[in-house]
Design a protein around this motif. Structure first.
Motif, PDB file in Angstrom:
ATOM      1  N   PRO A   1      25.654 -20.037  -8.363  1.00 48.99           N
ATOM      2  CA  PRO A   1      24.204 -19.930  -8.224  1.00 48.99           C
ATOM      3  C   PRO A   1      23.553 -21.302  -8.254  1.00 48.99           C
ATOM      4  O   PRO A   1      23.997 -22.201  -8.968  1.00 48.99           O
TER       5      PRO A   1
ATOM      6  N   ASN B   1      19.978 -23.048  -9.099  1.00 45.26           N
ATOM      7  CA  ASN B   1      18.694 -22.719  -9.711  1.00 45.26           C
ATOM      8  C   ASN B   1      17.520 -23.258  -8.907  1.00 45.26           C
ATOM      9  O   ASN B   1      16.420 -22.741  -8.977  1.00 45.26           O
TER      10      ASN B   1
ATOM     11  N   SER C   1      30.383 -17.559  -9.712  1.00 44.17           N
ATOM     12  CA  SER C   1      30.007 -16.348 -10.445  1.00 44.17           C
ATOM     13  C   SER C   1      30.765 -15.141  -9.940  1.00 44.17           C
ATOM     14  O   SER C   1      31.121 -15.063  -8.770  1.00 44.17           O
TER      15      SER C   1
ATOM     16  N   ARG D   1      23.310 -16.385 -13.786  1.00 40.94           N
ATOM     17  CA  ARG D   1      23.199 -17.827 -13.584  1.00 40.94           C
ATOM     18  C   ARG D   1      23.022 -18.462 -14.949  1.00 40.94           C
ATOM     19  O   ARG D   1      22.498 -17.831 -15.867  1.00 40.94           O
TER      20      ARG D   1
END
Lengths: 1011, 97
Positions: free
Chosen positions: A495, A497, A449, A454
């Motif tokens: 990212p 999760n 990123s 995300r």
């Protein structure tokens, strides 16, 4: 007309609310909740347009914003025509009227279809190859003809009567996409207390759940769960739900642009509502849940109306109750095609066959298809279709080890294809995140990123309803936590999760994640088979292979040469297949070829939404002086000077510009004129170090300027070139009233602030813009003193008491004034500075006082002529950013004894005093009636061989009524040494002879100034 | 649109600011002592780095103050902003410091 292809029940349409609409002039009916595409399908209409290049008949390919084919124009009236709308996104309303595009004379018979037969002559890159010669023909002939033939819809020519608004919004978590992943993310973020915005491009929130008929979530049917979830979300005060809202652009620092369609879907929009609204959302964290696009299969004749993406076909049945046909062939490379087959069969569509590209079948859905008695053919490809305006049969052939057998023709009115799914990376890629190739799923996925975002769900390659819901929930939890806990962005990471803290217990058929990219094998003559990759730009697999043979290697070159992926759909359906074909043709693995850049907007966006309210009078601010209205009432013509409206001239009945200016000029020289100089920039410079600051900023010496005196100041940039000029009054030892050019005021103040703040913060000086605070009325001419004398209190206007270049404070008509004795005309003159709110009152008082002398209001044109007669320069007209003070005869204003000032060191460079620099001179045409053109080049010998050496150019040229002839100012190389010489100004059709003279045409001794 | 943190006013949108060129280039105390080459270097030559770049910004539609910032020219993101007159802060990996 009946909805022959409507299912008897089911779907999300409102069967109690029939809607009548028109397509190409014919009336049809549908239901509230239909799109134009679903309603047409329910009516059996599949021919919606002609293709861009070959004018081939085209139908509906998809059910969403990825639609490349079914582009229509929707018109409410002559001004409200929206071209190029995707029929798959147009919501049906009562009375909607849509037209197909790019066809003539009619959709069913299109003369342009000749292009299809001429296709061998329209190969990839045909623009570059065919239309290169002769050079002039491109503009005159080729381009207009091609544009007329190959085109999209036409924009209306009337002004847009609709309103568009813009607003800013802020949130902790923005969730883009309200499918299962986005809904779960919004739920998680909302439950943690975060401010959430959830947007989705569709009319209803729910994404794929809107067409989900077989699945359960948390024990409920998926659509019941959806309704409960939306009800729960809408109860949260911290959640904003935005349906019909497309996130079309991802800009730095998590600014996401959303386009909301506010009233476009209404039959009779309330005109208090805007048509669309631009949301500029600043989100602390973003969750992208944009899902995946189903990929077409690239096989010959895959563009015939009736050929559709498989899951889109299923969506029409299950969400809209509209059957794509009676008898379908399904061509698939993944299990998703089987789900389509089963749902269509359940709705009463005959499944003629399933051709599966894969040689082996396994898994739940293929088994169910076999159990349902469907003719399933593994290791089979579709090698072509037939039918003129609608598919009538498909050719199926066995394929093994790349060898394609003989084709068998199967009658059908629908071919549904599925090559698997392509994650929608558009927004992630726009955020400048890095993509990674995932060999397992054969797709690019979001990697590292750059922004605080995300991805969740199918857009990051997570498939299967339960996995998607849990990924979304985990992403929402993580985003809310990051928004709460992380003050500064953490960049450069992928990212994670994490695990969802909520279990959704979703049960849905397993679709797997098989797929295919590239062109499927076939047994047709490759010279004639057209297998489309990019439906919107009419690019075939053959075009892409040809481009590789012609040497294109980079995917970016390939894209531009073939135009694949460059249409308004931004390659949603085409990019990966193009990549697969290039990969195969070059023998290079996909990840080594790379992917073309995704650019905003995600879907086409109106210009109106960007313009917002900034149109007409609100497009650009207008600045008016306090005397503006008086000038307008007295018939002034105005000119734009920057944002200002300035009185240009004051024509009397029957006068044109020249007549009015001649009269105004003569009046000033003979008696008296008045001029609104309020637009002059003004800066009040105050403080113990004000004089020292002035010394450093201007070339002139200020220390010895007495309070009550004026001086003409010249300001340089540090590179030694003239930047601005103006008259400066010393009001007190620590106070200067500085004037600047009209256009230069903000620039000069910024320049001063820069030096004061960053180079000399030790100086105790304050700078204040007073441009708007003072109205300035110039009273110029031999009778100027006599006009002002009766009005002024406390100032002796006598010649000795108030000499030229002085400033006095007193009152005029009871109003406080700073009265300057200054002239930009060469005549005795005054400039009356009064507080702006008294500007018009004092102007009128002076006008009344001057009546006995025939006082004449004059505008900027007369001001220009009068100053040119005196050789006074205008910065920006006689100077162009490369003039030194000496170049424009202002050497006298440079304080040579001063140790330093801005620009002084640069003036000391040898080239800054070279004798052949361009210098300011006057020009007199041999024919006094000829007025030169400003900007005209000056040469010594017009007959010299080309290129003729240029000596300089004309900077100002006017007819002088007072002198009865034309005058001009010019800058000429070594000009001062050329005084007396004859030079030439070549113009189209003639050469004008001029004499170089001193730049002073009137009262060279300046006696009139001190009259 | 970037968010820029004015050291005086706080975080504001990019629209309120104007770029002011490279930072920490002081005007020579006595320009007359410089050679033409040295003066040209001061006037025109800038570092134009790929990576961290110290530059001047002015909060022109706000407090009007000039301040300095270190911005990454690769990502376009601001690393730090600080008041005019302060030295360039220590940043890990800053080659120019």
């Amino acid at each position: 007309m009946t909805n022959r292809f409507r299912t008897p029940s089911g779907g999300r349409i409102d069967r109690s609310a029939p809607v009548s609409f028109r397509f190409d002039g014919k009336t049809y009916s549908g239901y509230k909740g239909d799109t134009l595409a679903s309603a047409l399908i329910a009516n059996g209409v599949h021919l919606l347009g002609r293709s861009f290049k070959y004018h081939r008949p085209r139908g509906i390919l998809s059910a969403g914003s990825d639609e490349p084919n079914a582009l229509v124009a929707v018109a409410r009236d002559a001004a409200r025509v929206a071209p190029n709308l995707r029929a798959t996104q147009v919501e049906l309303y009562e009375g909607l009227s849509a037209e197909s595009q790019n066809r003539w004379p009619s959709l069913a018979f299109d003369a342009g279809a000749i292009n299809d037969l001429a296709a061998p002559f329209l190969p990839a890159g045909f623009y570059y190859k065919t239309f290169m010669w002769p050079a002039g023909a491109w503009k005159r002939f080729y381009e207009p003809k091609i544009r007329a033939m190959a085109g999209l819809g036409k924009a209306p020519t009337l002004p847009d009567p609709d309103r568009y608004t813009q607003n800013y919004a802020f949130c902790d978590v923005l969730v883009v996409g309200a499918g299962p992943a986005g809904l779960a993310a919004a739920l998680a973020a909302a439950e943690s207390g975060a401010r959430v915005i959830l947007c989705d491009e569709q009319a209803e929130l729910g994404g794929s759940l809107l067409a989900e008929v077989g699945a359960t979530i948390e024990g409920k049917p998926a659509q019941a769960w959806l309704a409960d979830t939306l009800a729960s979300l809408s109860k949260h005060e911290n959640v904003t739900l935005l349906p019909r809202t497309t996130a079309f652009g991802y800009f730095p620092h998590n600014m996401i642009a959303l386009a909301e369609r506010v009233s476009e879907h209404l039959a009779a929009p309330d005109h208090d509502l805007p048509r669309e609204r631009l949301w500029q959302v600043r989100a602390t964290e973003v969750v992208i849940a944009s899902g995946a696009h189903e990929r077409p299969l690239v096989f010959p004749d895959n563009d015939r109306p009736g050929v559709m993406l498989a899951d889109s076909g299923r969506t029409y049945v299950s969400r809209y109750g509209a059957k794509p046909g009676d008898r379908a062939v399904i061509f698939t490379a993944c299990d998703s095609g089987y789900r389509t087959a089963l749902e269509l069969k359940a709705a009463g569509v005959t499944i003629a066959a399933i051709a599966d590209l894969r040689p082996q079948l396994h898994g739940e859905l293929p088994s169910r298809a076999l159990a349902a008695g469907i003719d399933v053919r593994p290791g089979t490809v579709v090698t072509g279709t037939s039918g003129r305006l609608r598919v009538s049969s498909a050719d199926l052939a066995k394929v093994s080890g790349g060898a394609v057998g003989r084709s068998e023709t199967i009658a059908c009115d629908t071919v549904l294809m599925s090559g698997g799914y392509t994650p929608s990376l558009h927004l992630f890629s726009q955020s400048r995140g890095k993509l990674v190739w995932d060999a397992a799923s054969g797709s690019y996925l979001p990697g590292t990123s750059v922004e605080r975002e995300r991805s969740a769900g199918a857009c990051r390659g997570v498939y299967g309803l339960n996995a998607v819901l849990e990924d979304g929930y985990a992403a929402g939890e993580a985003a809310a936590k990051a928004a709460r806990d992380t003050a500064s962005p953490q960049r450069g990471a992928t990212p994670v999760n994490g695990a969802s803290s909520r279990s959704f217990k979703a049960e849905a058929p397993d679709l797997g994640n098989d797929g295919f990219i590239g062109a499927t094998p076939h047994n047709r003559n490759p010279a004639f088979a057209k297998a489309f990759v990019d439906w919107q730009n009419d690019v075939t697999s053959k075009d892409i292979k040809l481009a590789t043979r012609e040497g294109m290697r980079s995917i970016e070159h390939m894209k531009r040469y073939t135009t694949t992926g460059m249409a308004t759909d931004q390659g949603k359906t085409s990019n990966m297949n193009a990549l697969g074909i290039v990969s195969e043709a070059l023998g290079t693995p996909v990840p080594q070829i790379g992917l073309t850049t995704f650019r905003p907007p995600f879907t086409p966006t109106t210009f109106g939404i960007f313009a917002g309210e900034a149109r007409g009078d609100l497009f650009d601010p207008v600045r008016k002086t306090p005397i503006h209205d008086w000038a307008a009432e007295h018939g002034a013509a105005f000119e734009d000077v920057g944002l200002w409206k300035r009185a240009w001239y004051f024509p009397k009945a029957g006068e044109d510009l020249h007549a009015a200016v001649a009269r105004e000029c003569k009046a000033v020289r003979a008696s008296v004129g008045m001029f609104d100089a309020s637009t002059l920039g003004k800066i009040e410079i105050v403080g113990p170090d004000a004089a020292e600051f002035m010394n450093r900023m201007y070339t002139n010496a200020w220390a010895k300027l007495e309070p009550g005196r004026l001086r003409y100041g010249v300001m340089l940039r540090e590179d030694g070139f003239v930047m601005d000029d103006g008259v400066v009054g010393r009001m007190a030892p620590d106070r200067f009233h500085v004037t600047t050019t009209t256009g230069g005021a903000p620039r000069v103040l910024a320049h001063m602030e820069d030096y004061l703040q960053t180079e000399w913060p030790d100086l105790d000086v304050w700078l204040t813009s007073t441009t708007e605070q003072w109205a300035v009325i110039a009273v110029q001419g031999p009778n100027a003193r006599a006009v002002l004398e009766p009005l002024v209190e406390g100032i002796d206007l006598g010649k000795e008491a108030f000499p030229h270049m002085s400033v006095r404070e007193g009152r005029i008509c009871g109003v406080p004034t700073r009265l300057f004795s200054v002239s930009f005309t060469g005549e005795l003159g005054f400039e009356v500075n009064v507080p702006a709110e008294y500007g018009r009152f004092i102007w009128e008082a002076i006008h009344a006082s001057g009546e006995r002398f025939g006082i004449t209001p004059y505008g900027t044109e007369t001001m220009h002529v009068l100053r040119a007669e005196k050789g006074y320069i205008i910065v920006g007209q006689e100077t162009d950013g490369t003039a030194t003070p000496d170049d424009v005869n202002l050497g006298w204003a440079v304080g040579k004894a001063k140790k330093d000032f801005v620009g002084k060191r640069s003036l000391a460079r040898a080239s800054m005093s070279a004798p052949d620099r361009k210098q300011l001179v006057g020009l007199l045409t041999t024919n006094p009636a000829t007025v030169l053109e400003e900007g005209a080049q000056i040469v010594a010998d017009p007959t010299a061989p080309v290129p003729v050496p240029m000596l300089g150019h004309v900077t100002s040229a006017y007819h002088s009524a007072v002198l009865g002839r034309s005058i001009a100012l010019a800058v000429i190389k070594g000009g001062r040494a050329r005084i007396g010489q004859k030079l030439s100004v070549p113009m189209p059709g003639s050469v004008i002879e001029v004499e170089v003279v001193e730049p002073m045409f009137y009262d060279p001794k300046g006696e009139r100034l001190n009259a | 649109m970037l968010i820029i943190t004015c050291p005086w006013c706080g975080a504001r949108p990019e629209l309120e600011f104007r770029y002011g060129g490279e930072a920490h280039i002081a005007r020579p105390a006595d320009p007359s002592t410089l050679t033409d080459e040295e003066w040209a270097d001061f006037l025109y030559n800038r570092t134009n780095p790929k990576g961290l770049h110290a530059e001047r910004w002015r909060h022109v539609h706000g407090c009007g103050r000039f301040f300095n910032a270190v911005r990454d020219t690769v990502s376009d993101f601001f690393v730090v902003t600080y008041k005019a007159g302060e030295t360039r802060p220590d940043i890990a990996g800053d080659q120019a410091k």
